[in-house]
Scaffold this active site. Structure first.
Site, PDB file in Angstrom:
ATOM      1  N   GLU A  49       0.864  -1.174   0.000  1.00  0.00           N
ATOM      2  CA  GLU A  49       0.000   0.000   0.000  1.00  0.00           C
ATOM      3  C   GLU A  49       0.895   1.215   0.000  1.00  0.00           C
ATOM      4  O   GLU A  49       1.815   1.324   0.806  1.00  0.00           O
ATOM      5  CB  GLU A  49      -0.890   0.016   1.241  1.00  0.00           C
ATOM      6  CG  GLU A  49      -2.066  -0.924   1.143  1.00  0.00           C
ATOM      7  CD  GLU A  49      -2.972  -0.824   2.370  1.00  0.00           C
ATOM      8  OE1 GLU A  49      -2.882   0.181   3.097  1.00  0.00           O
ATOM      9  OE2 GLU A  49      -3.748  -1.764   2.584  1.00  0.00           O
ATOM     10  N   ASP A  60      -6.390   9.465   9.930  1.00  0.00           N
ATOM     11  CA  ASP A  60      -5.051   8.988  10.248  1.00  0.00           C
ATOM     12  C   ASP A  60      -4.572   9.477  11.606  1.00  0.00           C
ATOM     13  O   ASP A  60      -4.760  10.632  11.969  1.00  0.00           O
ATOM     14  CB  ASP A  60      -4.052   9.431   9.173  1.00  0.00           C
ATOM     15  CG  ASP A  60      -4.225   8.620   7.909  1.00  0.00           C
ATOM     16  OD1 ASP A  60      -4.255   7.374   8.026  1.00  0.00           O
ATOM     17  OD2 ASP A  60      -4.356   9.209   6.826  1.00  0.00           O
TER      18      ASP A  60
END
Lengths: 266, 414
Positions: A49, A60
């Site tokens: 990824e 995040d």
């Protein structure tokens, strides 16, 4: 013919282990170094990824934010990120690449242009954190037409009804968010409960490859050996930060870490 | 793109929450889908529930103190020499700004849902101060996310939040202002949405938050409509409503009840923060033609670079210092119902000096932006034109900045 992502899962399954997915931010800490990191960890990981850094990330945690801000500060642009992927794809040990990021970056590039560039540079899949179902229906269809995997996300708050609709609209791979958390949170739910949810998804959609992410680290990874795949992100980003502040080479340190992770699930 | 009549603007979004087919929506992580849907269901039911409205009105009246004053600024009118200048003194509201309406409604909703904790973002500190007040009133624990830069420049409000028992959590990422506070607050909600309610401090964020906030601040124009009829016997033939626009909650609330009037009769003028006159940075995406992008869950005009990274803003007023703008205002701009312009830091400061010289009114730096444009335009308008400025915040919180920029004599003690 299987697409490269499904092929990677199949290969792991043949070795009776989950596929190992890593997450690193493109351009962290520089364009060159993030490419080197990708090349080094692809010796151990099955799918890579690649985080597309964004400066207002709503999902995040601290570790990935730090990596993202570092990359943006060093001037990373969308076209540089495509270049990193195409350079990586030329290397001998290249693996499938999945972009993970926020929709505004795609929206500004233009959906069609973005997908064209993905195809040219060799991006195999996309995770768009803030483009949930059903808002993503049109875009995920476009991805499919371009042979790019659009990876749907599921979370503990996803209702059963939604779960069925989302998996029905998903491509070959699904991503289960293990707990209510931003990335990099401590695993606050028992592996047993996570696996129960995982099995529920597999029951509804047995043919799709389902990976688990969020809270997966060296410490927790071995609890999830009987799954299709596992994603480690924040711990790797943290290792890059640690290496930089200790003036060590992040490429070597991260590579070591991913090798260890692999051993724990092999 | 068309504005519909007789349907509240907050309810003119489509099935996915887009106004005009392209502004707003729900660009959120999967985890937030469920809590957002729950909140939508709750709000859609309660906004037409007589008992709930009664409860809301009870707190608005007895606790917030409605209606806030509607006053003529005689000296300023004389000084400017044009249109009649009036002000809706929303800073009369408990706590000193319009943010109290949205905070109160969110706490009422959270309480009914059985939540124990409520979180919120703040820029100027008003949204945070009001949420901490309302949370205390309704017995909820409260966490406020605030950019580290804003904590420094808006100390009076920070002190007030802490006094009300709220945790003030400094945000050090990015530009350390409102934009980062909203991001951090949303991230916290992602991780705690099972136990915690979130209040977004303005008409921004995922569609439901835009709607709840707009519904709450509309109290301002409901009051004003009655006050206008009491004063003039009718809605004046030439009426101009000036309001500063950051996220856009006070302006939307100030205008909402007049939406269906012809704009030749009731004109809306939104004033964005132009930033320092010598700087290229600003917080005025509508005035300076920023492109549509996604910020905090909604599509809107937003300051960003060609890649889609959100750009840092600059403004003397923390409350307007936001790179995006409510989807409602994007919609009002593109349907041409409202007109948008900007005032610079210096112009806002000058307007503050003029207003405080002639009137017993102390608008904070945010409404001072609106005063600046209103004073300029009122000069050229006929005497039968009624200009109203929403004085939506009190300058007490700005005393540090005002003292530094204008000297001690402009800071009265409280």
């Amino acid at each position: 013919m299987l697409n490269p992502i499904s092929l990677a899962f199949k290969k792991a399954k043949n070795e009776s282990r989950p596929a190992l997915l890593t997450y690193t931010v493109a351009g962290d800490s520089s364009k060159k170094q993030s490419l080197e990191i990708l090349k080094a960890i692809s010796n151990h990981a099955d799918i890579l990824e690649v985080g597309v850094p964004h400066n207002t990330p709503v999902a995040d945690g601290g570790q990935i934010q730090t990596s993202s801000y570092r990359a943006i500060k060093n001037g990373i642009k969308m076209n540089d990120i495509f270049k990193i992927v195409s350079d990586f794809k030329k290397s001998k040990n290249s693996k499938p690449v999945i972009f993970m990021g926020y929709y505004n970056m795609i929206y500004q590039y233009g959906e069609n242009n973005f997908l064209k560039k993905c195809k040219q540079s060799g991006v195999n899949g996309l995770i768009v954190v803030d483009l949930p179902w059903p808002e993503n229906k049109n875009f995920s269809k476009k991805c499919k037409k371009n042979l790019i995997n659009f990876i749907q996300l599921l979370s503990p708050t996803t209702s059963n009804k939604r779960l069925k609709s989302i998996t029905k609209d998903s491509h070959d791979m699904i991503y289960y968010i293990s707990m209510l958390s931003t990335t990099g949170g401590k695993l606050k739910v028992s592996p047993k409960r996570i696996l129960a949810n995982y099995n529920k998804i597999k029951k509804i959609s047995p043919k799709k490859n389902c990976v688990i992410g969020f809270g997966i680290t060296e410490k927790t990874i071995s609890n999830f050996k009987n799954t299709d795949g596992l994603v480690v992100g924040s711990q790797i980003c943290k290792e890059i930060t640690r290496s930089l502040s200790n003036r060590q080479n992040p490429v070597i340190n991260v590579s070591k870490m991913v090798s260890k992770l692999k051993k724990k699930i092999s | 793109m068309k504005l519909k009549k007789r349907i509240p603007v907050i309810d003119q979004g489509d099935r996915l929450g887009f106004w005009g087919g392209k502004f707003g929506g729900n660009f959120v992580p999967e985890t937030l889908k469920k809590p957002i849907e729950d909140l939508e269901m709750q709000f859609n039911k309660l906004k037409n529930d007589k008992n709930f409205i009664k409860e809301r009105d009870k707190y608005f009246k007895n606790w917030i103190g409605t209606p806030t004053r509607f006053i003529k600024l005689n000296n300023l009118t004389k000084h400017v020499g044009g249109a009649q200048i009036w002000s809706k003194v929303v800073s009369d509201a408990n706590g000193g700004a319009h943010k109290i309406y949205n905070a109160t409604v969110h706490c009422l909703l959270a309480k009914r849902k059985g939540k124990k904790v409520i979180i919120g973002d703040t820029g100027a500190g008003y949204a945070g101060k009001m949420l901490s007040m309302a949370a205390k009133k309704f017995g909820l624990k409260c966490k406020i996310f605030m950019g580290a830069k804003d904590i420094k420049r808006q100390q009076p409000n920070v002190k007030a939040m802490k006094k009300n028992g709220a945790d003030v959590i400094p945000v050090y990422s990015g530009s350390q202002t409102l934009v980062d506070a909203v991001s951090e607050c949303m991230r916290y909600w992602v991780a705690n949405c099972d136990t915690t309610a979130m209040c977004v401090g303005s008409t921004v964020g995922p569609a439901i938050f835009v709607r709840i906030c707009g519904w709450s601040t509309s109290q301002i124009s409901r009051e004003l409509k009655v006050q206008l009829i009491n004063e003039f016997g009718e809605i004046p033939k030439k009426l101009k409503l000036y309001n500063c626009v950051g996220g856009g909650s006070s302006s939307f609330g100030f205008w909402n009840e007049f939406m269906d009037y012809n704009k030749k009769q009731v004109e809306f003028i939104g004033v964005e923060a132009g930033g320092p006159s010598k700087s290229k940075r600003h917080a005025a995406p509508l005035t300076y033609g920023s492109k549509i992008g996604i910020l905090h869950g909604a599509a809107q005009y937003v300051n960003q670079n060609s890649d889609g990274q959100i750009e840092e803003t600059e403004s003397i007023s923390a409350g307007l210092d936001y790179p995006g703008i409510s989807p409602l205002h994007c919609f009002l701009k593109d349907t041409k119902r409202a007109r948008y312009t900007a005032a610079s830091d210096e112009e806002a400061l000058k307007a503050y000096q003029i207003v405080t010289k002639y009137e017993n009114l102390r608008p904070s730096l945010e409404p001072s932006h609106a005063f600046s444009v209103a004073i300029k335009e009122a000069k050229k308008l006929s005497k039968d034109t009624i200009v109203i400025i929403n004085s939506c915040g009190d300058a007490y919180k700005d005393r540090g900045i005002l003292e530094k920029r204008l000297g001690k004599k402009y800071v009265k003690s409280n």
